[in-house]
Design a protein around this motif. Structure first.
Motif, PDB file in Angstrom:
ATOM      1  N   ILE A   1       0.858  -1.186   0.000  1.00 41.55           N
ATOM      2  CA  ILE A   1       0.000   0.000   0.000  1.00 41.55           C
ATOM      3  C   ILE A   1       0.898   1.242   0.000  1.00 41.55           C
ATOM      4  CG2 ILE A   1      -1.794   1.257   1.255  1.00 41.55           C
ATOM      5  CD1 ILE A   1      -2.712  -1.387   2.419  1.00 41.55           C
ATOM      6  N   PRO A   2       0.797   2.066  -1.043  1.00 42.44           N
ATOM      7  CA  PRO A   2       1.731   3.204  -1.168  1.00 42.44           C
ATOM      8  C   PRO A   2       1.747   4.132   0.044  1.00 42.44           C
ATOM      9  CG  PRO A   2       0.547   2.860  -3.213  1.00 42.44           C
ATOM     10  CD  PRO A   2      -0.076   1.941  -2.210  1.00 42.44           C
ATOM     11  N   SER A   3       0.556   4.432   0.643  1.00 42.11           N
ATOM     12  CA  SER A   3       0.575   5.399   1.748  1.00 42.11           C
ATOM     13  C   SER A   3       1.294   4.823   2.960  1.00 42.11           C
ATOM     14  CB  SER A   3      -0.852   5.823   2.111  1.00 42.11           C
ATOM     15  OG  SER A   3      -1.536   4.752   2.714  1.00 42.11           O
ATOM     16  N   MET A   4       1.172   3.500   3.187  1.00 45.34           N
ATOM     17  CA  MET A   4       1.904   2.860   4.283  1.00 45.34           C
ATOM     18  C   MET A   4       3.404   2.896   4.011  1.00 45.34           C
ATOM     19  SD  MET A   4      -0.164   1.459   6.590  1.00 45.34           S
ATOM     20  CE  MET A   4      -0.299  -0.260   7.090  1.00 45.34           C
ATOM     21  N   ARG A   5       3.744   2.644   2.756  1.00 45.66           N
ATOM     22  CA  ARG A   5       5.146   2.651   2.352  1.00 45.66           C
ATOM     23  C   ARG A   5       5.785   4.016   2.633  1.00 45.66           C
ATOM     24  NH1 ARG A   5       7.625   0.424  -3.266  1.00 45.66           N
ATOM     25  NH2 ARG A   5       6.015  -1.153  -3.295  1.00 45.66           N
ATOM     26  N   ARG A   6       5.024   5.074   2.299  1.00 45.19           N
ATOM     27  CA  ARG A   6       5.548   6.426   2.539  1.00 45.19           C
ATOM     28  C   ARG A   6       5.757   6.670   4.027  1.00 45.19           C
ATOM     29  NH1 ARG A   6       2.328   8.062  -1.646  1.00 45.19           N
ATOM     30  NH2 ARG A   6       0.569   8.451  -0.280  1.00 45.19           N
ATOM     31  N   VAL A   7       4.744   6.244   4.834  1.00 44.60           N
ATOM     32  CA  VAL A   7       4.856   6.471   6.282  1.00 44.60           C
ATOM     33  C   VAL A   7       6.081   5.762   6.835  1.00 44.60           C
ATOM     34  CG1 VAL A   7       3.803   5.814   8.480  1.00 44.60           C
ATOM     35  CG2 VAL A   7       2.437   6.946   6.746  1.00 44.60           C
ATOM     36  N   VAL A   8       6.272   4.496   6.431  1.00 50.70           N
ATOM     37  CA  VAL A   8       7.405   3.746   6.971  1.00 50.70           C
ATOM     38  C   VAL A   8       8.722   4.338   6.475  1.00 50.70           C
ATOM     39  CG1 VAL A   8       8.530   1.494   6.995  1.00 50.70           C
ATOM     40  CG2 VAL A   8       6.084   1.661   7.344  1.00 50.70           C
ATOM     41  N   SER A   9       8.759   4.766   5.209  1.00 44.94           N
ATOM     42  CA  SER A   9       9.976   5.421   4.715  1.00 44.94           C
ATOM     43  C   SER A   9      10.288   6.659   5.549  1.00 44.94           C
ATOM     44  CB  SER A   9       9.807   5.836   3.256  1.00 44.94           C
ATOM     45  OG  SER A   9       9.680   4.699   2.449  1.00 44.94           O
ATOM     46  N   ALA A  10       9.236   7.427   5.873  1.00 47.34           N
ATOM     47  CA  ALA A  10       9.438   8.635   6.677  1.00 47.34           C
ATOM     48  C   ALA A  10       9.966   8.257   8.056  1.00 47.34           C
ATOM     49  CB  ALA A  10       8.126   9.411   6.798  1.00 47.34           C
ATOM     50  N   LEU A  11       9.383   7.209   8.649  1.00 51.34           N
ATOM     51  CA  LEU A  11       9.854   6.776   9.971  1.00 51.34           C
ATOM     52  C   LEU A  11      11.323   6.372   9.890  1.00 51.34           C
ATOM     53  CD1 LEU A  11       7.005   4.581  11.515  1.00 51.34           C
ATOM     54  CD2 LEU A  11       7.391   7.001  11.720  1.00 51.34           C
ATOM     55  N   LEU A  12      11.662   5.571   8.874  1.00 52.21           N
ATOM     56  CA  LEU A  12      13.041   5.084   8.786  1.00 52.21           C
ATOM     57  C   LEU A  12      14.017   6.223   8.518  1.00 52.21           C
ATOM     58  CD1 LEU A  12      12.588   1.748   6.828  1.00 52.21           C
ATOM     59  CD2 LEU A  12      12.932   2.087   9.279  1.00 52.21           C
ATOM     60  N   SER A  13      13.553   7.255   7.798  1.00 52.83           N
ATOM     61  CA  SER A  13      14.462   8.360   7.499  1.00 52.83           C
ATOM     62  C   SER A  13      14.840   9.131   8.754  1.00 52.83           C
ATOM     63  CB  SER A  13      13.837   9.308   6.484  1.00 52.83           C
ATOM     64  OG  SER A  13      12.804  10.038   7.106  1.00 52.83           O
ATOM     65  N   ALA A  14      14.052   8.955   9.834  1.00 46.14           N
ATOM     66  CA  ALA A  14      14.381   9.635  11.085  1.00 46.14           C
ATOM     67  C   ALA A  14      15.426   8.874  11.880  1.00 46.14           C
ATOM     68  CB  ALA A  14      13.125   9.814  11.939  1.00 46.14           C
TER      69      ALA A  14
END
Lengths: 264, 264, 264, 264
Positions: free
Chosen positions: D115-128
């Motif tokens: 799911i793209p929106s989940m992917r974005r959220v997790v990418s954002a989390l990992l980028s922190a």
């Protein structure tokens, strides 16, 4: 002035609003008093009468506002909220619907729709919800996966915490809030020493995700604030004035030049 | 120099302020020592004497400051705070007023009004309060509604937690702080399995509201900070200088032009 | 190249830094192993030898760095930190100083001074401390006043929590962290029903103050970040270029005008 | 159109994506049902068949996507994630690998990559995460040093909490999360009254460090947001327009001047 206009004037009057707020507050206090068996025994009739009067007031109030607004009434979600809360109270609360009597106290929540500052606060809170949905879904997924793993691994070891999937979901919600997680973990670790890996990883991941959920809310709140307040830098404003005067002066110069050849 | 001016000079002297702070600190320590029965037995007379001397110093200090400022004295809320705290100590603390003796330690709070940096911090804290009032009222409403519902549903099941409305309010305040909520919930769920819905919903709603309460405080703190610090962008300043010189040059050009026709 | 210069080159070499970090890590692991009676029985001699070698390495390292820097060595607080931590280990750890043996593990903290990124993080953390001092002092004052009041009111009721001032201070620190406060409060409320006023007020005030302490830290961290990043708006930069070209063109115009009369 | 292009079209079709999401969800629910002995007894064959079908679907899906993308498939870390999660299920889950059966539920995490929106959220989390690494390392160091000290000082006093280094590390992690720390501290303080110094210092230091860890995440989240949104001030834009028109007018003036001498 038509009848509808006169009604509209009435329901929009500050006195009408204040009276409704007063009835909501009195009703909420009366419902609070009803929880005391002693007060119920002493003044039960009064409390029930108060409740019925308040309900009647609400029904009349909503009917008036509906008449005043016409079909637009149902377009405002706050009106739907009011109607639903009052409507529930009209269902006969007997038998299987006995629990509905308990929900009468939800009428106190009408304070939110009746007081503009409360309404604004709740609207602001609700506006933060969509921005949270993806992270909240992620959190739900993590808790679900954790619950399935924990049930598989620990259901035999600590059945009161991880006996079945529902149990595990509740326990992991509890661990996520940081409440008495060490009791749970130490009991499991007595039998499964390596269980600390599960608990530490679960706490680290959920804490980090919840933190980001909170940050998402905070960032959107601040943005809204910043966007609302964003006003041009005063120096820039001053600068704009200077440049405009400069253009004016240049235009005068050109006008002078245009007159000059004729004069020379 | 009038007597009032001389008094004003005295109470504004840094030495006077420092002496008052010293008396407050000594008094606070003495009141702390009074809590120890052993110290009270050994040096009780000294401690009581210290207390009475400190009180006398405060009364004189406030009287002097009142005299120095005249009627303006009462316009500063910090002065009212000082007067109230010292005034309480003058009420005869016997009989029903025995609890007032305990409040003597509140004089230590005079440190806040006596030290400027503390005063600023507390002013800043208090300035955040109005912005919180709507959300705090909402939170109070949620806890009240929750308490009425919980008393109705669980008073028979867990009377030590939800026996009456007061009990429920305290328990729900406790659940809101996340303290031992699983003990409460598990006890109720033993009898009413679906009680988890109430607890999870209550925790989700109050946590979200408290979070927004905190964010409101944080946002207003940051705004205050940002507004205080907002200084024009240095490039904009530089730009303003350039544009002003440009206008100057254009004016010179016009002046030259004005002289030119005559000279040509 | 003088001897001192050669030493300076040595201590600044990346290899030297990395070797020191390796010795710190090995020493920290060895000290961790020493906590296990089994490992101590098996390899006690090796562990003690490792410890003595590491200490010797640190003494030589600090001596070399001191020699290389001369008197400037003591001006860097990180060097004082290193010297103090290593110096403690040279005190004979016998008798009353037995506890100092325990402090040998503090040498692991030398990792902070030896790794630049850790040093930066700790410097950033410490730089937030002064901004917190006023609120921290306020918090201390609140806890002290609360402890005196609680000891007076509850010392007879719950002596294990509020028996004397020290006890009360610890208990109120615990309540401030939200840990098991309901256990404390419920025990006191069994005897003093109105004690809930104290606990609810204390929790509300300290939570609000701690929140503001956190916000002060967050705001100062963000400011530092923002100040570091603040770069002029690109549009403003572009604008500055435009205005400068405009001035250039105006200057050319004046030069043309100056030439013109002669040519006409 | 080559076979590869046709496959690429297929795997990129929204219907294909939705079908995969549906299979993941059904598989996750089936694995949840498997935790119930009653459901397993009743519908065990169905559940196992569902699991095998889902696994087959995933293998085919990944094979198709791999074929469609060619070697670029392995460059996307999300594809590696999918492949690893599905690959684990192909290992024969018997004997020592029995625990791998439990890990089948990790396939539910494929929802994140699907799911793209989940992917974005997790990418954002990992980028922190990288921005947190230094503070996280510092926190680890503090906990390690605290655990060695606590084991040395308290292992004899409270062996269930500080018996060995592993025990102490877990207990100090627990204290860091603020969970039941007063139980631990009060038990130790019964024997070692001055232990409160250790606990209060440890809590103050770790809370402060964790707070800064959170602030680091929050600041980086806000920066990302701010950087994405940063748009030039509208007034500056307006100003730029004015200055450009000014230059145009000046240029016209010069052109007029250039024509003028010839015309005079």
């Amino acid at each position: 002035m038509s009848a509808r206009e006169r009604v509209r004037e009435l329901v929009d009057a500050p006195g009408f609003q204040r009276a409704v707020v007063a009835v909501i507050v009195i009703n909420a206090i009366a419902l609070g008093c009803e929880t005391s068996p002693r007060l119920l025994a002493l003044h039960g009739d009064l409390l029930h009468a108060l409740d019925r009067v308040a309900l009647a007031v609400f029904v009349v109030e909503i009917a008036l506002r509906w008449y005043a607004r016409g079909t637009r009434f149902l377009r405002d979600p706050w009106n739907l909220f009011d109607t639903a809360i009052v409507g529930v109270a009209l269902v006969p609360a007997t038998g299987a619907f006995g629990v509905l009597r308990t929900l009468r106290i939800f009428r106190a929540l009408r304070l939110i729709s009746a007081i503009p500052s409360m309404r604004r606060v709740v609207s602001a809170l609700l506006s933060a919800v969509p921005g949270m949905s993806s992270i909240a879904a992620l959190l739900g997924l993590i808790v679900y996966v954790g619950a399935v793993v924990a049930t598989k691994l620990f259901s035999g070891v600590a059945p009161e915490y991880f006996g079945d999937l529902g149990n595990s979901l509740f326990t992991l919600f509890q661990v996520m809030t940081g409440e008495a997680w060490s009791d749970v973990a130490r009991e499991v670790m007595d039998k499964v020493p390596f269980a600390w890996v599960f608990f530490v990883a679960y706490i680290a991941v959920t804490t980090f995700t919840v933190l980001n959920l909170f940050i998402a809310v905070a960032v959107s709140a601040m943005e809204a604030q910043v966007a609302a307040e964003r006003e041009p830098d005063p120096t820039t404003q001053q600068l704009l004035g200077e440049v405009r005067e400069l253009r004016g002066e240049l235009r005068e110069l050109r006008a002078e030049q245009a007159r000059q050849p004729a004069g020379s």
